[in-house]
Structures are given as C-alpha cells and as structure tokens.
Design a protein around this motif. Structure first.
Motif, short mmCIF file in Angstrom:
data_model
loop_
_atom_site.label_atom_id
_atom_site.label_comp_id
_atom_site.label_asym_id
_atom_site.label_seq_id
_atom_site.Cartn_x
_atom_site.Cartn_y
_atom_site.Cartn_z
N THR A 193 35.56 31.61 30.98
CA THR A 193 34.27 31.63 31.68
C THR A 193 33.83 30.24 32.12
N ILE A 225 38.64 28.82 43.59
CA ILE A 225 38.48 29.54 42.32
C ILE A 225 37.01 29.93 42.12
N LYS A 238 36.05 32.77 44.52
CA LYS A 238 36.67 34.05 44.20
C LYS A 238 36.33 34.55 42.79
N CYS A 239 35.84 33.66 41.94
CA CYS A 239 35.53 34.03 40.55
C CYS A 239 34.09 33.62 40.23
N HIS A 285 32.08 34.68 38.26
CA HIS A 285 31.76 34.80 36.84
C HIS A 285 32.23 33.58 36.03
N ILE A 286 32.94 32.65 36.69
CA ILE A 286 33.45 31.46 36.01
C ILE A 286 32.69 30.23 36.50
N GLU A 330 45.11 35.76 34.84
CA GLU A 330 43.94 36.60 35.10
C GLU A 330 42.97 35.95 36.10
N ILE A 331 42.90 34.62 36.08
CA ILE A 331 42.04 33.94 37.05
C ILE A 331 42.57 34.14 38.46
N TYR A 332 43.84 33.85 38.67
CA TYR A 332 44.42 34.00 40.01
C TYR A 332 44.47 35.45 40.46
N ASN A 335 42.33 37.54 40.44
CA ASN A 335 41.10 37.96 41.11
C ASN A 335 41.28 38.07 42.62
N TRP A 336 42.28 37.35 43.16
CA TRP A 336 42.52 37.46 44.61
C TRP A 336 44.00 37.40 45.00
#
Length: 461
Positions: free
Chosen positions: A4, A22, A25-26, A28-29, A194-196, A198-199
């Motif tokens: 996060t 990042i 696209k994320c 939540h982070i 899991e981060i990547y 996302n897209w």
C-alpha cells in the motif's frame, strides 16, 4: 505482503515516469518519489504540470491526474524510506570515470549509498527493487549491505529492470512487451507482480532469478545497439557504391528473421543506456577473461564513435576543407525526438569536432535550452570553455538559427523539422547552401529542387 506504500529513490528519467504510471494505475497505493535534488523536486511539484523536468508525450497528463492524490515528490528521503513497504532504487549508474574499470564499468557508488541509507533508516521489513540498470550480481552486494545492519530487519531484493525508450516511455509503461521481475523469494516476487497486474496481463509478466534479470537488461540494449551500428557500418558502404541504405534496410527488414526495427541509419545512437550498457558488458566479459567476447561487443561502440566522427568530417570536407568562422546550424540537440534528454547525444560530439575546427555553432532544439547545451559541451567536450563561449550560440527560433549559416546539420529527428519553410531557410543562408541530414528525415528530392547541396547518411546522392 499487500503493498500500500511505495518509495522510489531517484526522480529521473526512469523513476519519475514509472512511478507516475504506477500511481495512476494503482490509486490504492501511496507512491512517494524522493530525491536530494531540490531543483528537480520543485519542478516535479510545479503548479503548471507542463513544467515538469522530463518531457515525454503524455507524461504531464499522468502526473497531473495522480499528483497530490497518491503521487508525491519530496526531498524527505528518510521519511519516504521509513514509511514504504517497497522501495525502488532508481538512481544514476554512470560509467566510471576513475579507478579500476574506468571508461567501462558501471559506477555503483549511488546504489551503495542508497542501500546504506535504507539499512540505517528501516525499522521494519522491506522489499527493495533494483530499477536502475546494473551489472550482474549487484543484488548480492546490495543484500550484503542490507543484511549486515544488525537491527533485525529482513530485506528481500528484486530486480525489475526498465525497458523504456525515451520519447515513448509512457506508452512503453502502459503497454509493455514484457515486465521482467527477478528474485529468489516467491512472496516478494508476487507482491510486485500484483502491482503490475493492475494494468499488465500476467502472461506478459516474466519472472526469473536475480542474475538472469540483471543480465537481460544489458543484453537487450547491447542487441539493439548492435543493430544500429550494423546498419551504420553498411551506410558507409552504400555511400561508396551508390546503393541507398534506406532501400537496403527496407529489403532486409522485410525478412521475418531480421525485422525492421533499429535499422535506421543515422549519425549514431546516443542516450543514457546503449553505450553505457555495452561498455558494462565489455567490462564484465573482460573481468572473466572472455577477451573475444569483450572485443566483439566493444566494436559496436567503436563503430558508433566512427559514425559520429565521419559525419563531422564530411561537413568539413564538403565545405572546402575549412569551417573556420563559418556558421553551422544544428537542428536538434536531444539524442532523439520526443525527449529533452541529451545524454551521449551525437550532437555533442559533432559540435565538439567542429568547434575544434573553429566553426561557429548555432543550436536550436524545441525542448533543450541553452543551459543544457553549454553544460553538455563543457562536461563532455575537449574544447576550452573560452572557445565554447565564443563560438556557440543557442537560439529559440529555428529560422534565426539557420539565418546566415553556411550549412545546416540535422542531428535529432524531430517531426517539426520536416515541415519547416525550407525555401525561406534557403533564401536566408550563404550560397551554396549545404544541408547534412544526419537522421534521414528530409525529402532529398525536394531539398535539391529548392537549391540545397544536400547530403544524407547512406546515400551517394
């Protein structure tokens, strides 16, 4: 570990754009980009997002959307490290200019400083991600530093090299050919996957061991640079034989085994990666006693240097073997279009050569200013500062740069150069008016019809 909070050390050409994507696209982070360069951080935080320090098509929009929401730029390095679960190291790794490996090996002092700072600040477990381009087994050194802090914090090291082409970095990040993640801990790898994801489709996320990941980055750049030097070597043959390098490139590029990319003949490749990474690969090969391997790859750089010298020499030779006191207009200073990066730009070396011949160099680039041009020449060139100050002028208008010139050299393939009023430029120049197209972007037939004495790379006409 569900991530996060991310910190990226280094707000340069890799760290800035990568973290912007990042964050976008994320949402939540929380993404914090830290850098000790106050001027650079201030530029990233400029209220006018068009003034961010790095020009990439589409980047300002990405930064504008995420900045202040979950994307932050700050000089508070230790706070960023402390609050993050995952830390990206994205600092410069230039070629060493001193000591063992001078001129070839990567200078890892900034990487080590980052590792030591992370070790001194961290109070809880962290995942540390190598984003900078590094020699094979650098992760081992980083882990040794981190694991010997004595504070009981556990670190996992991942390698996640970038494969960005400047000028298309945003598109490369949004739609990558692949994302490469190297590591020895499955859970840490999955956290980054899991981060990547996302897209990026998971079938494009490639996981390897640490060493394969580190070596893959150097190898990719070496292979691409090799293609550029190969077609440039043939461009000289074409000029002697009457063949046209563009036609040769088109013919061999249609071979599915070869492909058409990186077969564009030019004054030479530049940028922060190709030369540095090849020389790094050469140094690694030499350190293992693989002299033939080292010689093979070093020839790619030798060919590139030859191509730049050859282009500059052709200008002098064509202008009756003297450019002393003659105004030579440079269209383009960045190493390629759609970026303001000038590192290892061919324009620097060509200007350096012509200044030694006492030419008056006039520079125009749509994204590079006078401060950067003068810095590049002072840092990289062999000329005295007095000669640079006296004989270099940087213009804000291309027509003024070309006015009264004896010759024009196209050093960057900016699209706008194709659409200039070349008749107006011709009328404002000394006659005969010479154009040396180092990027093969202008229409030779039209230029000759206007009256220019026109020369391109890889053509005898």
């Amino acid at each position: 570990m569900k991530i996060t909070s991310i910190c990226c050390i280094g707000a340069g050409y890799v760290g800035g754009p990568t973290m912007a994507i990042i964050a976008q696209k994320c949402p939540h982070i929380k993404v914090t980009v830290v850098d000790l360069n106050e001027e650079r951080i201030a530029a990233w935080n400029d209220p006018d997002v068009n003034n961010i320090p790095i020009f990439e098509p589409g980047l300002s929009d990405m930064v504008g959307e995420a900045r202040g929401r979950n994307l932050f730029f700050t000089t508070e390095v230790e706070k960023g490290i402390d609050e993050a679960q995952m830390i990206f190291i994205s600092v410069n790794t230039p070629t060493k200019t001193y000591g063992l490996g001078k001129g070839m090996a990567a200078d890892l002092k900034y990487i080590e400083l980052c590792a030591r700072q992370i070790a001194s600040v961290a109070k809880d477990n962290k995942i540390v991600v190598e984003k900078s381009t590094l020699p094979v087994r650098t992760a081992e050194a980083v882990k040794n530093i981190l694991d010997n802090t004595g504070n009981g914090v556990q670190f996992q090291i991942l390698s996640n090299p970038e494969f960005l082409a400047e000028g298309t970095a945003v598109e490369d990040l949004l739609n990558p050919d692949r994302v490469l993640i190297g590591g020895n801990d499955a859970q840490a790898i999955e956290s980054l996957v899991e981060i990547y994801a996302n897209w990026v489709s998971r079938d494009k996320i490639l996981t390897t061991n640490l060493w394969s990941s580190e070596l893959s980055k150097l190898t990719a750049n070496a292979f691409l640079a090799q293609r550029v030097s190969s077609i440039n070597a043939l461009s000289e043959v074409c000029e002697k034989t009457g063949a046209d390098v563009n036609e040769v490139a088109r013919a061999i590029g249609m071979d599915s085994r070869i492909g058409s990319k990186f077969l564009k003949a030019s004054v030479g490749f530049g940028g922060s990666c190709f030369q540095k990474d090849i020389l790094n690969l050469v140094y690694i090969a030499k350190s293992y006693g693989l002299d033939e391997v080292a010689d093979y790859w070093e020839q790619v750089v030798i060919m590139n240097d030859h191509q730049k010298r050859r282009f500059a020499h052709k200008i002098v030779q064509t202008l009756y073997n003297t450019v002393s006191g003659k105004k030579i207009a440079f269209l383009g200073w960045a190493f390629k279009k759609d970026t303001n990066d000038t590192r290892e730009s061919a324009a620097i070396d060509v200007a350096d050569y012509l200044l030694l011949e006492q030419a008056k160099v006039a520079v125009f680039d749509p994204k590079v200013g006078e401060k950067q041009v003068r810095y590049d020449l002072a840092y990289s060139a062999t000329n005295e500062l007095s000669n640079i100050d006296k004989n270099v002028t940087v213009y804000q208008d291309p027509y003024e740069a070309c006015k009264g010139s004896h010759a024009i050299a196209v050093l960057t393939e900016w699209d706008e150069f194709k659409n200039y009023d070349w008749k107006r430029i011709f009328d404002s120049m000394h006659k005969p008016a010479f154009v040396f197209d180092g990027r093969n972007i202008l229409d030779a037939k039209k230029m000759k019809e206007i009256g220019f004495v026109f020369s391109s790379v890889g053509s005898a006409y």
